[in-house]
Each structure stands twice: as structure tokens, then as C-alpha cells.
Design a protein around this motif. Structure first.
Motif, PDB file in Angstrom:
ATOM      1  N   LEU A 189     -87.080  43.542 -76.546  1.00  0.00           N
ATOM      2  CA  LEU A 189     -87.175  44.864 -75.937  1.00  0.00           C
ATOM      3  C   LEU A 189     -88.098  44.788 -74.730  1.00  0.00           C
ATOM      4  O   LEU A 189     -89.311  44.929 -74.857  1.00  0.00           O
ATOM      5  N   PRO A 190     -87.543  44.538 -73.528  1.00  0.00           N
ATOM      6  CA  PRO A 190     -88.379  44.415 -72.326  1.00  0.00           C
ATOM      7  C   PRO A 190     -88.402  45.695 -71.493  1.00  0.00           C
ATOM      8  O   PRO A 190     -87.583  46.588 -71.679  1.00  0.00           O
ATOM      9  N   PHE A 191     -89.342  45.758 -70.567  1.00  0.00           N
ATOM     10  CA  PHE A 191     -89.334  46.761 -69.499  1.00  0.00           C
ATOM     11  C   PHE A 191     -88.792  46.061 -68.270  1.00  0.00           C
ATOM     12  O   PHE A 191     -89.395  45.103 -67.783  1.00  0.00           O
ATOM     13  N   GLU A 192     -87.674  46.505 -67.733  1.00  0.00           N
ATOM     14  CA  GLU A 192     -87.077  45.840 -66.581  1.00  0.00           C
ATOM     15  C   GLU A 192     -87.888  45.993 -65.304  1.00  0.00           C
ATOM     16  O   GLU A 192     -87.735  45.217 -64.377  1.00  0.00           O
ATOM     17  N   GLU A 226     -86.309  34.540 -69.765  1.00  0.00           N
ATOM     18  CA  GLU A 226     -86.025  33.106 -69.652  1.00  0.00           C
ATOM     19  C   GLU A 226     -86.743  32.319 -70.748  1.00  0.00           C
ATOM     20  O   GLU A 226     -86.193  31.356 -71.290  1.00  0.00           O
ATOM     21  N   GLY A 227     -87.949  32.721 -71.089  1.00  0.00           N
ATOM     22  CA  GLY A 227     -88.684  32.054 -72.163  1.00  0.00           C
ATOM     23  C   GLY A 227     -87.991  32.209 -73.506  1.00  0.00           C
ATOM     24  O   GLY A 227     -87.887  31.254 -74.281  1.00  0.00           O
ATOM     25  N   HIS A 232     -84.871  30.063 -73.466  1.00  0.00           N
ATOM     26  CA  HIS A 232     -85.234  28.658 -73.655  1.00  0.00           C
ATOM     27  C   HIS A 232     -85.497  28.362 -75.136  1.00  0.00           C
ATOM     28  O   HIS A 232     -85.055  27.335 -75.668  1.00  0.00           O
ATOM     29  N   ALA A 233     -86.213  29.252 -75.808  1.00  0.00           N
ATOM     30  CA  ALA A 233     -86.495  29.051 -77.232  1.00  0.00           C
ATOM     31  C   ALA A 233     -85.192  29.034 -78.037  1.00  0.00           C
ATOM     32  O   ALA A 233     -85.009  28.210 -78.926  1.00  0.00           O
ATOM     33  N   PHE A 234     -84.268  29.941 -77.715  1.00  0.00           N
ATOM     34  CA  PHE A 234     -82.991  29.991 -78.417  1.00  0.00           C
ATOM     35  C   PHE A 234     -82.177  28.734 -78.165  1.00  0.00           C
ATOM     36  O   PHE A 234     -81.439  28.285 -79.037  1.00  0.00           O
ATOM     37  N   LEU A 275     -79.146  29.384 -83.087  1.00  0.00           N
ATOM     38  CA  LEU A 275     -78.818  30.779 -82.792  1.00  0.00           C
ATOM     39  C   LEU A 275     -78.346  30.922 -81.351  1.00  0.00           C
ATOM     40  O   LEU A 275     -78.705  30.148 -80.480  1.00  0.00           O
ATOM     41  N   VAL A 276     -77.556  31.948 -81.110  1.00  0.00           N
ATOM     42  CA  VAL A 276     -77.000  32.190 -79.780  1.00  0.00           C
ATOM     43  C   VAL A 276     -77.771  33.322 -79.108  1.00  0.00           C
ATOM     44  O   VAL A 276     -78.027  34.355 -79.709  1.00  0.00           O
ATOM     45  N   PHE A 277     -78.131  33.095 -77.849  1.00  0.00           N
ATOM     46  CA  PHE A 277     -78.800  34.120 -77.048  1.00  0.00           C
ATOM     47  C   PHE A 277     -77.729  34.794 -76.208  1.00  0.00           C
ATOM     48  O   PHE A 277     -77.197  34.218 -75.273  1.00  0.00           O
ATOM     49  N   GLY A 278     -77.352  36.010 -76.561  1.00  0.00           N
ATOM     50  CA  GLY A 278     -76.300  36.715 -75.851  1.00  0.00           C
ATOM     51  C   GLY A 278     -76.816  37.977 -75.200  1.00  0.00           C
ATOM     52  O   GLY A 278     -77.986  38.333 -75.330  1.00  0.00           O
ATOM     53  N   ASP A 279     -75.920  38.662 -74.502  1.00  0.00           N
ATOM     54  CA  ASP A 279     -76.304  39.908 -73.838  1.00  0.00           C
ATOM     55  C   ASP A 279     -76.822  40.942 -74.820  1.00  0.00           C
ATOM     56  O   ASP A 279     -77.680  41.754 -74.483  1.00  0.00           O
TER      57      ASP A 279
END
Length: 170
Positions: free
Chosen positions: A15-18, A28-29, A32-34, A39-43
Motif C-alpha cells: 500500500l504505497p503513496f504514489e 522496485e524493492g 526484487h524480493a518477490f 510468488l508472483v509480483f503482479g499488478d
């Protein structure tokens, strides 16, 4: 932070603040961890919260309305957003960390007074201020506008009671 959640087996949601300049770096961090896990990092891994605490709360309410147990952890932009997410989870009758683990960012001392101690990233605030002051004074002394200088400082993960491996969950 995300490596820790992946290590304990938590499927992560971010949950980021754009509007924050560090938004892309944080995403990006996590990506990279994913990339080092199965596990898949998706939209759908990133839930955009806008730039207010209220939006973080509302987005978490929406996201967890039909919770199926798949997402077991949330990485929040900061500790205050983490509190809003915890409030939303409580309203959805979900428990931290039994159902969902939460990680914040900032290590606000105020959170020591809450019943669930927040796992968070502790940033070296004093050192940040000291270095910023030195850069500013150097700029004033030299009479130049100065050029942008990027300084990276180490942050520390502080593990508390808001995170737990899925095996310890219901």
C-alpha cells in the motif's frame, strides 16, 4: 522488509503513496524480493492508496471485503497507513497477525502504546537530519546553490507482534 515477509511465508500486498518520490524505489524493492521467491509480483500486488490516510483505510476496507485468505501480509507506506489498515481489518473482523500480517515504516514511538506492536522499518532520523544540516551549512559556506546529492543510510527491520508466519495463523 518484503524479504522478511517472504521468509516467514507471507503473501504480500503493498500500500504505497504514489506522490512520494520514493514510491518507485519501494515498489522496485518489493519486486526484487518477490523475484527471489516462488510468488508472483503482479499488478494486483500493489493497491494504490492515493496520498491520504483516509484513502489507505478505504482501500483496505475495499480490498479485504471479500478476503479469501490468499493475501496474508500487507507492507504499508508508513506506520500511520499501517494503523489505518489495521482499523480496516478489524472492521472486517480480521485479526492482526492471525489473519493478516502488517509491516509499517518509520518506527513511530507513539505506536508503543497500542495493543498490537507494529513490525516496522526504523530509519535513522537523527543521522538524516545531521547529514542534511551539514549539506546545507556546506552549501551556505561555499556560497553555491549546490548540486543534489543522494545519500543512502541503512534502515533496520524491527520485528514485533504484527507479523506471524502463516503456520501460526488460523
Amino acid at each position: 522488509m518484503s524479504r522478511y515477509q517472504l521468509r516467514i511465508g507471507v503473501c504480500d500486498l503493498v500500500l504505497p503513496f504514489e506522490t512520494d518520490p520514493s514510491f518507485r524505489e519501494r515498489i522496485e524493492g518489493v519486486h526484487h524480493a518477490f523475484s527471489r521467491s516462488p510468488l508472483v509480483f503482479g499488478d494486483d500486488t500493489v493497491v494504490h492508496t492515493g496520498d491520504s490516510l483516509e484513502e489507505g483505510y478505504e482501500r483496505s476496507l475495499d480490498y479485504f471485503a471479500d478476503w479469501n485468505g490468499e493475501v496474508t501480509g500487507v507492507t504499508c507506506y508508513n506506520d500511520l497507513v499501517a494503523l489505518e489498515v489495521m482499523k480496516g481489518l478489524r472492521e472486517r473482523s480480521l485479526s492482526v497477525p492471525d489473519d493478516v500480517s502488517i509491516i509499517g515504516f518509520d518506527d513511530l514511538k507513539l505506536l508503543d502504546y497500542f495493543p498490537i506492536l507494529l513490525t516496522t522499518i526504523q530509519v535513522p532520523k537523527y543521522e538524516m537530519g545531521r547529514r542534511a544540516t551539514k549539506l546545507l551549512l556546506d552549501q551556505i559556506d561555499s556560497g553555491t546553490d549546490g548540486s543534489a546529492e543522494q545519500i543512502e543510510l541503512n534502515a533496520e527491520l524491527v520485528v514485533r507482534s504484527s507479523t506471524a508466519p502463516p503456520s501460526e495463523k488460523r
